[in-house]
Design an enzyme around this catalytic site. Sequence first.
Site, PDB file in Angstrom:
ATOM      1  N   SER A 154     -25.567  43.950 -31.645  1.00  0.00           N
ATOM      2  CA  SER A 154     -26.286  43.329 -30.535  1.00  0.00           C
ATOM      3  C   SER A 154     -25.536  42.102 -30.012  1.00  0.00           C
ATOM      4  O   SER A 154     -24.427  42.215 -29.522  1.00  0.00           O
ATOM      5  CB  SER A 154     -27.711  42.983 -30.966  1.00  0.00           C
ATOM      6  OG  SER A 154     -28.495  42.591 -29.857  1.00  0.00           O
ATOM      7  N   ALA A 415     -37.739  35.968 -27.671  1.00  0.00           N
ATOM      8  CA  ALA A 415     -36.282  36.052 -27.781  1.00  0.00           C
ATOM      9  C   ALA A 415     -35.724  37.077 -26.790  1.00  0.00           C
ATOM     10  O   ALA A 415     -34.933  37.946 -27.147  1.00  0.00           O
ATOM     11  CB  ALA A 415     -35.879  36.402 -29.208  1.00  0.00           C
TER      12      ALA A 415
END
Length: 601
Positions: A154, A415
Amino acid sequence: MSTQTKQVPIETLAEDWLRLDRNPETRKTIDDLVKSKDEATLEKLLRKRIVFGTAGLRAGMEAGFSRMNDLTVIQASQGLCAYLSHVVPDAVGRGVVIGYDHRHHSRRFARLAAAAFLHRGFTVHYLDEYVHTPLVPYGVRQLDAACGIMITASHNPKQDNGYKVYWGNACQIIPPHDEGIASSILQHTIPWTWDEDMVDRDELVRRPLASLVASYMDDLGDLSYHRNLNAKCPIPLVYTAMHGVGTPYVEKAMKAFGLPAPIQVKEQCTPDPEFPTVPFPNPEEKGALDLAMKRAEEAVEGGKGRVLVLANDPDADRFAVAERQLDGSWRVLTGNQIGVLLAMGWVKDLRDSGKVQGKGLAMVASAVSSKMLESIAKAEGFHFEERLTGFKWIGNGAIELRHQGYTVPFAYEEAIGFMCGEIVPDKDGVSALARFAELASRLAQEGRGQGVWDYYEDLCDKYGHFHTGNSYFICHNATIIQKIFERIRYGEDSGDKSEFAFPKVIAGSNVVHVRDLTVGYDSATSDHQPTLPVSPGNGQMISFRLENGAAITLRTSGTEPKIKYYIEMQGKSEEEAARLLDQVVKGSLEELIQPERHGLA
């Protein structure tokens, strides 16, 4: 491996590694360390096995049992394969979806993972080009696969890689499957095969990438409610993929929505595993959007006017936004602000279209996200629920609500993770980007030039101004962390653990609700049992609600030596909310964590 305990000599662990590993580079690393008698480095690389948790694996790419490399990927794949065979009766035929991103070694890790499953007769749906992470759970759902594997780290630094696992419901794995897979890995450490080329010749391999992308884009297009306005979008849209894989998916998504192709930040829109223009490939990091903003400034005619920067993280499962204001200043939106804006877009579109079905509209957010969406839900009369942090919990929560008869178009975590529609029960930065671009286009046209920040301020005036103060303290001493939370839970003299002694007043305001997901306590339920999962072995987490409207959550990080805090305050104006937040943050940290007493920074 059963031999990996503190009592085993490091030389034995090195012998185990050299016996199992066939990669010449990682073998040489360990062999050289053995010859130079560098026991300190060998300890770091070999002593502790990389932990398989609810997000799978993630670590630096190096030799050793604690790192991401050929051997640990093979072992993880074998353990997962064996576990699936045991608990899912038709797993072999349903098969596994495997995708990968552009990071160093991602393609090889994906091929080695596929080989392990092929060796045991599994069908492998192999996505043979770079994909954005959401396409793997989408593939699991579309193909009815038993699970999915995505090789990605990621937004982690370039030296890291990861192994992300989705269950057959297209959600990230949750207990007990994570513990079951971890146990199975330890029982299958001897490699079955190193033949990554099996992917190129085995008849059990399927290559559904083209059809999956086409189907995904068709489904994505159904999330558009304003295609008649999108072609006339008056706002320049600038896109950065943060050196990741998002560009082709965003281009197709904008076309599916009838939106103009975005202006690309060319230096960042081609996959590059070195991430050369950003220290950390995370849109949330300070300065990460600077290059995109510079490109956006160039896109504004005469140097004036609004422009949007739209950003994905490298695997395009998260989404960030910055808006240039009419006065030339920039607003970088937080995950909470983006979440509220996207949520209100869904409220309007679904109600205007009459597509809310069953028991009505419902939305989900993580327990540490802003309480503004909860406030909006109460005012607008739709159902809202919190879930634990992480989309493994949020996605499963959305599925549960749909099974109960709710329409669940949206969920998010602060987030910058957003689930839009029912395409996948996971965060998807591409669908979120397209929905946000459509919202901005509609506001600019129907709202007579209104910007997204203008609209957000209107929402605050209507539903309340919410200010957050989120940060953390570094603490490498686990004993101090334990003492802090036990004092909060049992009082200053925490030797007696027979009764809770949570504070009744924090920062001058009465405590009206306490929820402790470590020991399992919730003052709001009749039996004091939390409705959210309790995790006694996975760190600390305590939340408070105060009479003045403040929300406070303290928790430990699962991967770093941190005590994190999330504090939010509501006010009638931005100034009032900010002033009250400062008071609550100062008071709650002094009273609960007491950083000076413990030498925390």
